[in-house]
Design a protein around this motif. Structure first.
Motif, PDB file in Angstrom:
ATOM      1  N   GLU A 169       4.426  10.039  -7.258  1.00 43.20           N
ATOM      2  CA  GLU A 169       5.436  10.325  -8.281  1.00 43.20           C
ATOM      3  C   GLU A 169       4.787  10.512  -9.647  1.00 43.20           C
ATOM      4  O   GLU A 169       5.176  11.400 -10.408  1.00 43.20           O
ATOM      5  N   PHE A 170       3.799   9.696  -9.955  1.00 42.52           N
ATOM      6  CA  PHE A 170       3.101   9.810 -11.230  1.00 42.52           C
ATOM      7  C   PHE A 170       2.390  11.159 -11.330  1.00 42.52           C
ATOM      8  O   PHE A 170       2.453  11.835 -12.359  1.00 42.52           O
ATOM      9  N   LEU A 190       0.824  -1.202   0.000  1.00 44.86           N
ATOM     10  CA  LEU A 190       0.000   0.000   0.000  1.00 44.86           C
ATOM     11  C   LEU A 190       0.861   1.257   0.000  1.00 44.86           C
ATOM     12  O   LEU A 190       0.617   2.195  -0.770  1.00 44.86           O
ATOM     13  N   GLU A 191       1.886   1.285   0.833  1.00 49.41           N
ATOM     14  CA  GLU A 191       2.781   2.447   0.886  1.00 49.41           C
ATOM     15  C   GLU A 191       3.526   2.613  -0.431  1.00 49.41           C
ATOM     16  O   GLU A 191       3.666   3.733  -0.933  1.00 49.41           O
ATOM     17  N   SER A 192       3.985   1.526  -1.007  1.00 50.87           N
ATOM     18  CA  SER A 192       4.669   1.583  -2.292  1.00 50.87           C
ATOM     19  C   SER A 192       3.739   2.130  -3.371  1.00 50.87           C
ATOM     20  O   SER A 192       4.133   2.957  -4.199  1.00 50.87           O
ATOM     21  N   ASN A 193       2.493   1.683  -3.354  1.00 49.60           N
ATOM     22  CA  ASN A 193       1.504   2.152  -4.311  1.00 49.60           C
ATOM     23  C   ASN A 193       1.254   3.647  -4.128  1.00 49.60           C
ATOM     24  O   ASN A 193       1.165   4.393  -5.104  1.00 49.60           O
ATOM     25  N   ARG A 194       1.148   4.101  -2.906  1.00 48.69           N
ATOM     26  CA  ARG A 194       0.943   5.533  -2.634  1.00 48.69           C
ATOM     27  C   ARG A 194       2.106   6.360  -3.166  1.00 48.69           C
ATOM     28  O   ARG A 194       1.906   7.422  -3.762  1.00 48.69           O
ATOM     29  N   GLN A 195       3.314   5.892  -2.946  1.00 42.81           N
ATOM     30  CA  GLN A 195       4.490   6.613  -3.430  1.00 42.81           C
ATOM     31  C   GLN A 195       4.513   6.658  -4.954  1.00 42.81           C
ATOM     32  O   GLN A 195       4.817   7.695  -5.547  1.00 42.81           O
TER      33      GLN A 195
END
Length: 64
Positions: A36-37, A27-32
Motif C-alpha cells: 500500500e505504501f 509478516l503478511e500484514s507487513n507485506r500488505q
C-alpha cells in the motif's frame, strides 16, 4: 517423569505453533502495508499536487 517431560514438550509445541501463526500474520500484514505504501508513493509521483493559482509554488518566486 517421562509423562511430565512429554507434557512439557507438548505444551512447548503448542506455544511454538501459536507463535509461528502470529508471526505469519504479522509478516503478511507487513507485506500488505509495504505494498500500500509503494502504491501511494507511485500515485504521488504520477499526480504531483497542484499549486494554488494565487500562491506561487516553492522556488517559483524570483528575487528582485
Amino acid at each position: 517423569m517421562l509423562d511430565q517431560i512429554n507434557s512439557c514438550l507438548d505444551d512447548l509445541e503448542e506455544r511454538n505453533d501459536a507463535l509461528n501463526a502470529k508471526l505469519k500474520d504479522l509478516l503478511e500484514s507487513n507485506r500488505q502495508a509495504r505494498q500500500e505504501f509503494r502504491e501511494q508513493q507511485r500515485d504521488a509521483i504520477r499526480e504531483p499536487p497542484s499549486s494554488h493559482p494565487s500562491q506561487p509554488a516553492e522556488g517559483d518566486q524570483r528575487e528582485q
